[in-house]
Design a protein around this motif. Structure first.
Motif, PDB file in Angstrom:
ATOM      1  N   LEU A  72       0.824  -1.203   0.000  1.00 14.19           N
ATOM      2  CA  LEU A  72       0.000   0.000   0.000  1.00 14.19           C
ATOM      3  C   LEU A  72       0.864   1.261   0.000  1.00 14.19           C
ATOM      4  CD1 LEU A  72      -2.906   0.967   0.036  1.00 14.19           C
ATOM      5  CD2 LEU A  72      -2.871   0.845   2.538  1.00 14.19           C
ATOM      6  N   ARG A  73       1.930   1.242   0.771  1.00 18.59           N
ATOM      7  CA  ARG A  73       2.827   2.399   0.832  1.00 18.59           C
ATOM      8  C   ARG A  73       3.452   2.670  -0.530  1.00 18.59           C
ATOM      9  NH1 ARG A  73       8.264   2.831   1.424  1.00 18.59           N
ATOM     10  NH2 ARG A  73       8.466   0.585   1.819  1.00 18.59           N
ATOM     11  N   GLN A  76       0.714   3.877  -3.108  1.00 17.81           N
ATOM     12  CA  GLN A  76       0.319   5.263  -2.850  1.00 17.81           C
ATOM     13  C   GLN A  76       1.422   6.240  -3.258  1.00 17.81           C
ATOM     14  OE1 GLN A  76      -0.785   4.884   1.336  1.00 17.81           O
ATOM     15  NE2 GLN A  76      -2.964   4.825   0.800  1.00 17.81           N
ATOM     16  N   VAL A  79       1.093   6.573  -6.983  1.00 16.10           N
ATOM     17  CA  VAL A  79      -0.103   7.358  -7.302  1.00 16.10           C
ATOM     18  C   VAL A  79       0.240   8.843  -7.266  1.00 16.10           C
ATOM     19  CG1 VAL A  79      -2.361   8.104  -6.437  1.00 16.10           C
ATOM     20  CG2 VAL A  79      -1.836   5.678  -6.559  1.00 16.10           C
ATOM     21  N   CYS A  91      -1.997   6.898 -12.919  1.00 15.81           N
ATOM     22  CA  CYS A  91      -2.429   7.334 -11.597  1.00 15.81           C
ATOM     23  C   CYS A  91      -3.731   6.651 -11.198  1.00 15.81           C
ATOM     24  CB  CYS A  91      -2.592   8.857 -11.588  1.00 15.81           C
ATOM     25  SG  CYS A  91      -3.098   9.539  -9.997  1.00 15.81           S
ATOM     26  N   LYS A  95      -4.505   3.956  -8.313  1.00 16.80           N
ATOM     27  CA  LYS A  95      -5.494   4.300  -7.290  1.00 16.80           C
ATOM     28  C   LYS A  95      -6.432   3.120  -7.062  1.00 16.80           C
ATOM     29  CE  LYS A  95      -6.149   9.321  -7.083  1.00 16.80           C
ATOM     30  NZ  LYS A  95      -7.088  10.430  -7.348  1.00 16.80           N
ATOM     31  N   ALA A  98      -4.646   0.632  -5.009  1.00 15.26           N
ATOM     32  CA  ALA A  98      -4.560   1.078  -3.618  1.00 15.26           C
ATOM     33  C   ALA A  98      -5.874   0.821  -2.881  1.00 15.26           C
ATOM     34  CB  ALA A  98      -4.208   2.561  -3.566  1.00 15.26           C
ATOM     35  N   ARG A 102      -6.459  -1.650   0.305  1.00 12.95           N
ATOM     36  CA  ARG A 102      -7.108  -1.207   1.541  1.00 12.95           C
ATOM     37  C   ARG A 102      -8.312  -2.079   1.868  1.00 12.95           C
ATOM     38  NH1 ARG A 102      -9.041   4.509   1.124  1.00 12.95           N
ATOM     39  NH2 ARG A 102     -10.126   3.803   3.012  1.00 12.95           N
TER      40      ARG A 102
END
Length: 240
Positions: A72-73, A76, A79, A91, A95, A98, A102
């Motif tokens: 996730l890090r 992001q 992104v 992008c 997204k 991501a 999550r």
């Protein structure tokens, strides 16, 4: 591209290759994009987009061995990076990744999962930028979020406001599907016109070639006829 810009890009590349996916690296990227020359900015953004796509592809290929938080890090970070260089397609694609990450991490915790509002925002951003198939995925995810709450029990029954929202999302899906179909027809029409133009050009080329051959044959026949007349004339002069 100036020498200072090239050096800044080299530093940014070094940070990416060192796997420093943090705000400091994004700060380096922002500094690279600070330029007063429009043409230089266009060239710099193009170079950075190519660099980011290459690095993102390389890094994302190895995320299977990482934890969800690590994935996730990194996602992001990219992104934010793609947003800075104006690569909207990349992008939005990340997204989506991501949000999926999550969702997989927080699905079991009430109040922490991805909300339908977030999916709807993602879908609208995708529509605004012309990425309709990606938008459909976001729309379906938004509907799923509402459906999940509905299945939890009668106390989670949809209110009239939520029912209105569902109708809105379904209508948005229908509109997006129609945009996909229109876009497909437009692309097919464009390709058809291109093929017709190619065929027309080929036909013109063949016609020109045929005319050139006919003209050459005609000229050859005239020359041959004139030569025969000359030879007959010379023969008459000799006989005279």
């Amino acid at each position: 591209m100036s020498g200072s810009t090239s050096e800044a890009i080299a530093l940014f590349r070094s940070q990416l290759q060192s796997r420093r996916f943090d705000d400091r690296t994004l700060g380096t990227l922002e500094s690279v994009l600070v330029t007063r020359n429009v043409q230089s900015l266009i060239e710099t953004r193009a170079a950075l987009r190519e660099l980011l796509r290459s690095e993102a592809s390389s890094v994302m290929g190895g995320v299977s061995v990482m934890t969800v938080d690590e994935k996730l890090r990194i996602v992001q970070f990219f992104v934010g990076a793609f947003a800075l260089v104006g690569d909207i397609e990349s992008c939005l694609a990340l997204k989506y990744e991501a949000l999926i990450l999550r969702e997989s991490k927080y699905l079991q915790f009430d109040g922490l999962q991805v909300t339908y509002e977030e999916w709807l925002t993602f879908a609208n951003d995708s529509i605004d930028n012309g990425f309709f198939p990606i938008a459909i995925q976001g729309i379906e995810k938004a509907l799923q979020c509402i459906q999940i709450n509905k299945l939890k029990g009668p106390e989670f029954a949809m209110s009239s406001v939520e029912e209105h929202i569902v109708d809105y999302i379904k209508n948005l899906k229908n509109i997006t599907i129609s945009l996909i179909e229109k876009n497909s027809v437009r692309v097919q029409s464009s390709e058809y016109m291109k093929r017709k133009d190619i065929q027309k050009q080929a036909s013109i080329s063949r016609s020109r070639k045929a005319n050139q051959i006919a003209s050459s044959v005609f000229r050859s026949a005239i020359e041959k006829r004139n030569m025969q007349k000359l030879q007959r004339s010379q023969g008459l002069q000799e006989n005279w």
